[in-house]
Write an enzyme that holds these catalytic residues in place. Sequence first.
Site, PDB file in Angstrom:
ATOM      1  N   ASP A 108       2.990  -1.406  -4.551  1.00  0.00           N
ATOM      2  CA  ASP A 108       3.677  -1.997  -3.056  1.00  0.00           C
ATOM      3  C   ASP A 108       3.274  -3.337  -3.029  1.00  0.00           C
ATOM      4  O   ASP A 108       3.894  -4.206  -2.561  1.00  0.00           O
ATOM      5  CB  ASP A 108       3.219  -1.091  -2.058  1.00  0.00           C
ATOM      6  CG  ASP A 108       4.225   0.138  -1.908  1.00  0.00           C
ATOM      7  OD1 ASP A 108       5.036   0.157  -2.940  1.00  0.00           O
ATOM      8  OD2 ASP A 108       4.234   0.697  -0.752  1.00  0.00           O
ATOM      9  N   ASP A 167     -10.666  -3.194  -6.874  1.00  0.00           N
ATOM     10  CA  ASP A 167     -10.616  -4.243  -5.897  1.00  0.00           C
ATOM     11  C   ASP A 167     -10.400  -5.679  -6.372  1.00  0.00           C
ATOM     12  O   ASP A 167      -9.512  -6.374  -5.720  1.00  0.00           O
ATOM     13  CB  ASP A 167     -11.992  -4.151  -5.124  1.00  0.00           C
ATOM     14  CG  ASP A 167     -13.335  -3.909  -5.995  1.00  0.00           C
ATOM     15  OD1 ASP A 167     -13.052  -3.877  -7.262  1.00  0.00           O
ATOM     16  OD2 ASP A 167     -14.107  -4.020  -5.619  1.00  0.00           O
ATOM     17  N   TYR A 190      -3.685  12.695  -6.124  1.00  0.00           N
ATOM     18  CA  TYR A 190      -2.766  13.311  -5.358  1.00  0.00           C
ATOM     19  C   TYR A 190      -2.513  14.658  -5.623  1.00  0.00           C
ATOM     20  O   TYR A 190      -1.849  15.615  -4.871  1.00  0.00           O
ATOM     21  CB  TYR A 190      -1.360  12.515  -5.721  1.00  0.00           C
ATOM     22  CG  TYR A 190      -1.635  11.107  -5.062  1.00  0.00           C
ATOM     23  CD1 TYR A 190      -2.546  10.588  -4.317  1.00  0.00           C
ATOM     24  CD2 TYR A 190      -0.475  10.296  -5.158  1.00  0.00           C
ATOM     25  CE1 TYR A 190      -2.729   9.437  -3.600  1.00  0.00           C
ATOM     26  CE2 TYR A 190      -0.542   8.855  -4.702  1.00  0.00           C
ATOM     27  CZ  TYR A 190      -1.590   8.648  -3.758  1.00  0.00           C
ATOM     28  OH  TYR A 190      -1.661   7.270  -3.264  1.00  0.00           O
ATOM     29  N   ASP A 242       0.159   3.350  -6.792  1.00  0.00           N
ATOM     30  CA  ASP A 242       0.694   3.517  -5.797  1.00  0.00           C
ATOM     31  C   ASP A 242       0.641   2.467  -4.524  1.00  0.00           C
ATOM     32  O   ASP A 242       1.577   1.646  -4.286  1.00  0.00           O
ATOM     33  CB  ASP A 242       0.402   4.662  -4.955  1.00  0.00           C
ATOM     34  CG  ASP A 242       1.304   5.273  -3.899  1.00  0.00           C
ATOM     35  OD1 ASP A 242       2.267   4.514  -3.410  1.00  0.00           O
ATOM     36  OD2 ASP A 242       0.916   6.053  -2.995  1.00  0.00           O
ATOM     37  N   LYS A 269     -11.930   2.160 -11.363  1.00  0.00           N
ATOM     38  CA  LYS A 269     -13.217   1.836 -10.549  1.00  0.00           C
ATOM     39  C   LYS A 269     -14.488   2.354 -11.338  1.00  0.00           C
ATOM     40  O   LYS A 269     -15.046   3.174 -10.632  1.00  0.00           O
ATOM     41  CB  LYS A 269     -13.014   2.383  -9.313  1.00  0.00           C
ATOM     42  CG  LYS A 269     -14.143   2.064  -7.938  1.00  0.00           C
ATOM     43  CD  LYS A 269     -13.846   0.553  -7.573  1.00  0.00           C
ATOM     44  CE  LYS A 269     -14.906   0.282  -6.598  1.00  0.00           C
ATOM     45  NZ  LYS A 269     -14.975  -1.025  -6.347  1.00  0.00           N
TER      46      LYS A 269
END
Length: 360
Positions: A247, A219, A137, A243, A187
């Site tokens: 959620d 994943d 980000y 992030d 990852k």
Amino acid sequence: MSHRILVIPGDGIGAEVMPHVLRVLDALGVALAYELADLGGVAIDNHGTPLPPSTLAAARESAAVLLGAVGGPKWDALSMDQRPEKGLLGMRAGLEAFANLRPAMLFEPLADASSLRPELVAGLDILIVRELTGGIYFGEPRGVDNEAGRRRGYNTYVYNEDEIARIARVAFDLAGKRNGRLTSVDKANVLEVTQLWRDVVNEVHAEYPDVDLDHLYVDNAAMQLVREPKQFDVLVTGNMFGDILSDVAAMLTGSLGMLPSASLNAHGQGLYEPVHGSAPDIAGRNIANPLATILSAAMMLRYSLGEREAADRVETAVDSVLAEGFRTADIMPATGTDSTRLVGTAEMADAVIAALEVPA
Ligand code: NAD
């Protein structure tokens, strides 16, 4: 000595809920000295800017900042730079709050509100630790350019080892104080930056022999969170994966009105705020759920003020008012039962205060 707290009610239900949250804090008997400040839309109205320098200066001088929420339609037409949300981002950056803590706790009486079967989530208590100030980000170079007549967009996923080590230490510390299990999410099979993430987390592990560490690819972590979420204690991950996963975890617990968060810096100072926004659609009607902000205040007591017993008392009181059947509209089951009772913002806070007053 009393703890110095900066209270920022903000806009919409933020401003509506905060006085009730302060009533709950007052009922604890912990010595707190509040200072009030403007941020967001109300700061634009009163000071012409979403983050007045005096607000940031007061935040830096405080042990913790307790924030309601910012934003609303009144300020939506302003330029990106002048919007209320810009004030919030500036506050997080100004405090150098790099560690975002998002607990996903399911209070037993609300198990039916989850998107998963009650037996998968009843008693769920996990904590996601997200790196908040680095990663893709913020990485440079970034942008969209034109390469031989074709548009090309790019971002840079970058972490240095110091950034990884400091968030890892926060997560190991927290895991050590909870159930002693940490899962690091990356990852590493595809992204070199997250192979470094994995290596550094393993190195930091040497400082925390009492914490069990494992690693999951993102994943698989997403899949496990919705398959069997109770297997986790603390998860630590970078900005983007955090992030998304926080959620996902939030939805396991049912309602936005129940979710607290904290963002901590290297000095233990923190910004404590509910996950929800200013909810202009319900503001001013005494129907907002105050529990997310009350639980954020409990996190503040625990993580920045060292008042663990008071934090436990607040969380126990919330659990007991839910068990008694008190529900704001957002957590009211569609088919109410005999034991549930619809209450407003003020009455929910009253119920928490009454529960605090019952001797343990
Ligand atoms: P929101 O979180 O404010 O509301 C989403 C939905 O959830 C609404 O229907 C609302 O009524 C409901 N809701 C939220 N909190 C609730 C509570 N405590 N009790 C009962 N119901 C609740 O998100 P939004 O509608 O996308 O955004 C509204 C404004 O808030 C926008 O200006 C947005 O930019 C801002 N916002 C601020 C923050 C923040 O301050 N941290 C976070 C998200 C959105």
